[in-house]
Design a protein around this motif. Structure first.
Motif, PDB file in Angstrom:
ATOM      1  N   GLU A 103      28.442 -46.668   9.495  1.00 26.16           N
ATOM      2  CA  GLU A 103      28.120 -48.123   9.364  1.00 26.16           C
ATOM      3  C   GLU A 103      26.914 -48.517   9.400  1.00 26.16           C
ATOM      4  OE1 GLU A 103      29.364 -51.675  12.702  1.00 26.16           O
ATOM      5  OE2 GLU A 103      30.799 -50.073  12.406  1.00 26.16           O
ATOM      6  N   LEU A 104      26.099 -47.701  10.195  1.00 24.58           N
ATOM      7  CA  LEU A 104      24.739 -47.939  10.279  1.00 24.58           C
ATOM      8  C   LEU A 104      24.027 -47.846   8.947  1.00 24.58           C
ATOM      9  CD1 LEU A 104      22.179 -48.295  12.516  1.00 24.58           C
ATOM     10  CD2 LEU A 104      21.977 -46.040  12.270  1.00 24.58           C
ATOM     11  N   LEU A 105      24.369 -46.838   8.221  1.00 22.58           N
ATOM     12  CA  LEU A 105      23.701 -46.371   7.076  1.00 22.58           C
ATOM     13  C   LEU A 105      24.011 -47.403   5.928  1.00 22.58           C
ATOM     14  CD1 LEU A 105      24.079 -42.738   6.844  1.00 22.58           C
ATOM     15  CD2 LEU A 105      22.073 -43.862   7.172  1.00 22.58           C
ATOM     16  N   ASN A 106      25.348 -47.851   5.904  1.00 23.00           N
ATOM     17  CA  ASN A 106      25.688 -48.624   5.076  1.00 23.00           C
ATOM     18  C   ASN A 106      25.221 -50.134   5.169  1.00 23.00           C
ATOM     19  OD1 ASN A 106      27.604 -47.342   3.599  1.00 23.00           O
ATOM     20  ND2 ASN A 106      29.497 -47.733   4.824  1.00 23.00           N
ATOM     21  N   ARG A 107      24.762 -50.451   6.503  1.00 22.51           N
ATOM     22  CA  ARG A 107      24.214 -51.792   6.980  1.00 22.51           C
ATOM     23  C   ARG A 107      22.578 -51.798   6.482  1.00 22.51           C
ATOM     24  NH1 ARG A 107      23.539 -52.687  12.605  1.00 22.51           N
ATOM     25  NH2 ARG A 107      25.792 -52.289  12.661  1.00 22.51           N
ATOM     26  N   ALA A 108      22.265 -50.512   6.849  1.00 22.88           N
ATOM     27  CA  ALA A 108      20.711 -50.338   6.271  1.00 22.88           C
ATOM     28  C   ALA A 108      20.428 -50.538   4.828  1.00 22.88           C
ATOM     29  CB  ALA A 108      20.023 -49.182   6.731  1.00 22.88           C
TER      30      ALA A 108
END
Ligand SMILES: [Zn+2]
Length: 119
Positions: A103-108
């Protein structure tokens, strides 16, 4: 008393020469192991074979067979070591949930639209 640390030959040991009684080559004292020392710590006498000849003799010395109980111990020890390494590498089969980092990577990536900025 051998300490495992190589002895550094003194300057004069590179000047004094001796003929090895095994290979017949003339080499500096520094290439021979000391046989005895003077009280001040300088080499009094060197061994008759040069270090290369001693190394060759030791290389060709027949190996002593390992006792069966010692071999069993070593096999068991190495098996334990491999298992410990494997457990360390694979986190012992336990896995962390991947959802938060995904989720963090997708958001970034969505925010920056550039993977390079993650570094
Ligand atoms: Zn020699």
């Amino acid at each position: 008393m051998p300490s495992g640390v190589p002895r550094i030959p003194r300057r004069e040991e590179w000047i004094l020469k001796k003929i090895c009684t095994r290979c017949g080559e003339e080499k500096p004292w520094a290439k021979f192991s000391p046989g005895s020392y003077w009280d001040d710590g300088s080499v009094r006498r060197v061994q008759s074979y040069c270090q290369d000849c001693h190394a060759e003799i030791n290389r060709n010395r027949p190996k002593k067979p390992i006792a069966p109980e010692r071999l069993a111990y070593l096999v068991d020890y190495k098996r334990q070591q491999r298992a410990a390494l494997r457990a360390e590498r694979t986190s012992d089969g336990k896995r962390l949930p991947s959802a938060p980092i995904r989720e963090l990577l997708n958001r970034a990536v969505k925010d920056t639209e550039d993977w390079v900025l993650l570094g």
